[in-house]
Motif scaffolding. Structure first.
Motif, PDB file in Angstrom:
ATOM      1  N   GLU A  29       0.698  -1.479   0.125  1.00  0.00           N
ATOM      2  CA  GLU A  29       0.116  -0.113   0.247  1.00  0.00           C
ATOM      3  C   GLU A  29       0.855   1.489   0.203  1.00  0.00           C
ATOM      4  O   GLU A  29       0.442   2.652  -0.305  1.00  0.00           O
ATOM      5  N   GLY A  37     -12.168   1.421  -7.038  1.00  0.00           N
ATOM      6  CA  GLY A  37     -11.001   1.718  -6.285  1.00  0.00           C
ATOM      7  C   GLY A  37     -11.858   1.845  -4.860  1.00  0.00           C
ATOM      8  O   GLY A  37     -11.501   2.062  -4.041  1.00  0.00           O
ATOM      9  N   LEU A  38     -13.241   2.231  -4.953  1.00  0.00           N
ATOM     10  CA  LEU A  38     -14.402   1.848  -3.577  1.00  0.00           C
ATOM     11  C   LEU A  38     -13.471   0.893  -2.982  1.00  0.00           C
ATOM     12  O   LEU A  38     -13.148   1.010  -1.706  1.00  0.00           O
ATOM     13  N   GLY A  94     -10.205   0.409  -1.906  1.00  0.00           N
ATOM     14  CA  GLY A  94     -10.326   2.171  -0.818  1.00  0.00           C
ATOM     15  C   GLY A  94     -10.894   0.994   0.962  1.00  0.00           C
ATOM     16  O   GLY A  94     -10.607   0.894   1.657  1.00  0.00           O
ATOM     17  N   ALA A  95     -11.609   0.280   0.191  1.00  0.00           N
ATOM     18  CA  ALA A  95     -12.908   0.433   1.668  1.00  0.00           C
ATOM     19  C   ALA A  95     -11.066  -0.789   2.045  1.00  0.00           C
ATOM     20  O   ALA A  95     -11.895  -1.288   3.349  1.00  0.00           O
ATOM     21  N   GLY A 155      -9.190   0.564   3.495  1.00  0.00           N
ATOM     22  CA  GLY A 155      -9.919   1.366   5.185  1.00  0.00           C
ATOM     23  C   GLY A 155      -9.816   1.074   6.599  1.00  0.00           C
ATOM     24  O   GLY A 155      -9.522   0.941   7.435  1.00  0.00           O
ATOM     25  N   VAL A 156     -10.688  -1.030   6.191  1.00  0.00           N
ATOM     26  CA  VAL A 156     -11.490  -1.417   6.655  1.00  0.00           C
ATOM     27  C   VAL A 156      -9.245  -1.659   8.327  1.00  0.00           C
ATOM     28  O   VAL A 156      -9.579  -1.905   9.133  1.00  0.00           O
ATOM     29  N   ARG A 172      -6.764  -0.168   7.522  1.00  0.00           N
ATOM     30  CA  ARG A 172      -6.402   0.843   9.236  1.00  0.00           C
ATOM     31  C   ARG A 172      -7.198   0.992   9.993  1.00  0.00           C
ATOM     32  O   ARG A 172      -6.352   1.965  11.566  1.00  0.00           O
ATOM     33  N   SER A 173      -8.257   0.781  10.318  1.00  0.00           N
ATOM     34  CA  SER A 173      -8.810   1.730  11.406  1.00  0.00           C
ATOM     35  C   SER A 173      -8.252   0.638  12.174  1.00  0.00           C
ATOM     36  O   SER A 173      -8.917   1.055  13.423  1.00  0.00           O
ATOM     37  N   CYS A 174      -8.217  -0.961  12.526  1.00  0.00           N
ATOM     38  CA  CYS A 174      -8.138  -1.750  12.586  1.00  0.00           C
ATOM     39  C   CYS A 174      -6.634  -1.017  13.763  1.00  0.00           C
ATOM     40  O   CYS A 174      -5.630  -1.340  14.484  1.00  0.00           O
ATOM     41  N   ASP A 218      -4.942   1.400  12.754  1.00  0.00           N
ATOM     42  CA  ASP A 218      -4.548   2.636  14.290  1.00  0.00           C
ATOM     43  C   ASP A 218      -4.998   2.231  16.227  1.00  0.00           C
ATOM     44  O   ASP A 218      -4.452   2.826  16.213  1.00  0.00           O
ATOM     45  N   ASP A 249     -15.159  -9.274  11.529  1.00  0.00           N
ATOM     46  CA  ASP A 249     -15.159  -7.766  11.283  1.00  0.00           C
ATOM     47  C   ASP A 249     -14.538  -8.132   9.569  1.00  0.00           C
ATOM     48  O   ASP A 249     -14.947  -7.479   8.758  1.00  0.00           O
ATOM     49  N   ALA A 279     -17.998  -6.863   6.835  1.00  0.00           N
ATOM     50  CA  ALA A 279     -17.622  -5.527   6.019  1.00  0.00           C
ATOM     51  C   ALA A 279     -17.574  -6.108   4.542  1.00  0.00           C
ATOM     52  O   ALA A 279     -17.452  -5.208   3.905  1.00  0.00           O
ATOM     53  N   CYS A 326     -20.816  -5.448   3.966  1.00  0.00           N
ATOM     54  CA  CYS A 326     -21.204  -3.847   3.602  1.00  0.00           C
ATOM     55  C   CYS A 326     -20.955  -3.125   2.960  1.00  0.00           C
ATOM     56  O   CYS A 326     -22.211  -3.162   1.653  1.00  0.00           O
ATOM     57  N   ILE A 327     -19.320  -4.028   1.931  1.00  0.00           N
ATOM     58  CA  ILE A 327     -19.409  -3.307   0.488  1.00  0.00           C
ATOM     59  C   ILE A 327     -19.719  -4.334  -0.535  1.00  0.00           C
ATOM     60  O   ILE A 327     -20.385  -3.927  -1.681  1.00  0.00           O
TER      61      ILE A 327
END
Lengths: 218, 218, 218, 218
Positions: free
Chosen positions: D134, D180-181, D184-185, D188-189, D191-193, D195, D204, D208, D211-212
């Motif tokens: 990434e 891309g969407l 990206g998602a 993002g998933v 990264r959120s973890c 972090d 999870d 996700a 969701c997507i």
DNA sequence: CATGAATGAGTATTCATTCAT
DNA sequence: CATGAATGAATACTCATTCAT
């Protein structure tokens, strides 16, 4: 600095007496070692002339010689020892080529011609070796012994010059100056040809010889 | 990525009127910048002569010049640019010292003496510079412009020699050979003295000049 | 580490209230300082985006900003302080652009659309700034305060998300995950366009917004 | 001048069948050489993730890999060659992990779940590698071949997406935007973890994914 | 004996930072 | 206040030399 050190005293001796390369067993085994030493010296001489001492990497020498990099260090203590071995070897060949069987009893004109034309013969037949000797003349990595080899030849010639001056066949004056002038002119002649990618022809050598004779004769 | 580029206020200033380096006040202040450049050139010249181009490390030059290592790169793009700047600068000084106000209408004997003694004057007054020019003659790191500076001087002298040959005042033959012989002899004379730690005396130069004149005169 | 330290606390404030650039004496003098700071921030942002933090030399920033290299150190303690100042400033602009006057009482659909389209507006109008924030997200040279600025925005949005989940208008689950998913998708949309040298069109943004809404709605 | 060239016996060996790294005797002996290459790649990957490409010094990589600094250059021509080798190797592992035995005939729901969960499996099992891919996405030091490896994977997935759109099982629109969407998602998933110092749990990922899917299904 | 993989001291060069002006 | 010349520590990379095999 390093391990075994030079296993053979023979200082590079080029012209292997061809014609008896065919010999059996033991001699063959003994040759193997020397052949490697020879190959390393040849490869190094060529590369030092092409790229200079600092521009040549030891592994490159090993590659061109067809041996392993470590092998070089079985024959020479260091890169400097290697370049000194080449220098001494070639300088002695040069010296031998010029001074062996020197016509000590000939007149000065003849002696000068002899020295000049022998130098010319060596330089023409061993262009890389001669360039090497010139390039490395007084290089910082030459050791005392290498300079001594140089000096020995100089001493002999100095004696010849002094004798000739005593006979009034050469101009009087510091022999060193006269010899420097002659050797310098010789190198200048070669350079002027190499600069345009050629080797001096026999006629060039003879012409230059006549010029320089006129410079130094009494 | 590239440095802010060479300020290059004076590209090494050929032919400084030696003997009156002592000038007052204001000029001194203006010098500050250039002094660093000059110090670097001087230090590098000395070290290149002592140890050769590849044997000299850039920080050594900086140390000897009394500047930081990075400072060298404010004045020269690279080590090669530095050696070329020295070469060009000294070659141009040498060329100017020898050829400026050349006595074009004098006879050949006079012209030869002029060239020889001017070369002698330069070489004696600038021993390191002259050795530098000799050592670096045709080195691989010299760029086209440096070679051009060299060639320009050669062309001029070639013309002089050819004209003298046409007047039958010099031996016939390839001018290149004749010039190589003369320059080589000149260098040989210097070498023979430097080898014993001296500089040729005026008498030595005059003696050698007479010798070489006899070598080349028709 | 260094001397003066940031003389102005104003953290980059871009949109200078245009229209009153014409003011006399004292105000003018005060502006000069700020203008330099502004110029440095702008130049650095552009260069950091073009060449990255490590690929950009401080003197380059000074050049592009039209100031001396030393001047940068009157406004920022170090290169790292500079990049952190940019990061914080842009992150706060972004945060303000998205969250100021947030429709706290609107329904979730409306709130989501608001946030998404405001982010899109910022990203489209400030492409370099947005790329900068993305490129430098979690870079090793970002300090604690910069990370805190990031966290503050996250906290606010987390509250909004949690409230929406409480109203059962968003899927249940860890808000962090949901937010990561949304922000990630947003960035993915931009990237997919920038990769082919474009900026997402309004229709693209609206389309993506609808997609992601369907991803997160309960 | 160039090193003896990369022995490159295995160019990073994609998709090591994890779980049976334990093999006996002789194979171990054969490994010795490659182990150094592997150690360098591992150390570099970790450091590039921690500090970035420019923030990582080559000697640091050598230290962490437990080899001499020079050794790195026996295996890689330059620091850039090293980062490209890592990028290509990991990208190919990733690509293989996601696309090998792709269920080409399954319905879109199944295909999407397969891709997503395979990506999740890779990212969870190779967190540093995934972050590396990434972070270095589109970095200036990636060469053409590295970009080609990336492009190949993109092309395959684009074909899958286009086919699904043709079957009306995905929303119509630019496939690039959709992809891309999704990617990206996904990022993002993670990264959120990360972090908060965690790795997404299977639940999870499944959440996700659902969701997507709702974001992109027609 | 011979090898060549491994090493680490040494190289040229860059660049963030300082400070005299 | 502002500058930019000067710095030297740090960088990527090379290569003479060693030593396990």
């Amino acid at each position: 600095m390093a391990p075994p050190s030079n296993p053979r005293s023979r200082p590079s001796q080029p012209a292997i007496p061809a014609g008896r390369a065919s010999q059996p067993a033991i001699a063959g085994a003994r040759r193997v070692v020397s052949d490697k030493r020879e190959a390393i010296l040849d490869a190094a001489l060529a590369l030092f002339v092409e790229r200079g001492f600092w521009g040549t990497a030891v592994p490159e020498i090993a590659d061109r010689a067809g041996v392993g990099a470590g092998t070089i260090y079985r024959y020479f203590d260091s890169k400097e020892a290697l370049v000194n071995a080449i220098y001494r070897g070639q300088k002695m060949r040069f010296s031998a080529g010029v001074l062996d069987d020197f016509p000590a009893s000939a007149n000065t004109r003849e002696q000068f011609r002899t020295i000049w034309m022998r130098m010319a013969r060596f330089a023409s037949a061993n262009v890389p070796a001669f360039i090497f000797l010139e390039l490395h003349h007084h290089a910082s990595y030459l050791d005392a012994e290498s300079r001594a080899v140089e000096q020995r030849m100089l001493d002999i010639i100095t004696a010849v010059v002094t004798a000739a001056q005593a006979r009034r066949e050469l101009k009087a004056g510091d022999p060193r100056l006269l010899m420097g002038l002659v050797l310098g002119a010789f190198i200048g002649v070669i350079r002027s040809c190499l600069d345009v990618g050629q080797t001096p022809a026999d006629a060039d050598w003879a012409f230059a010889e006549q010029c320089i004779w006129e410079a130094i004769r009494s």
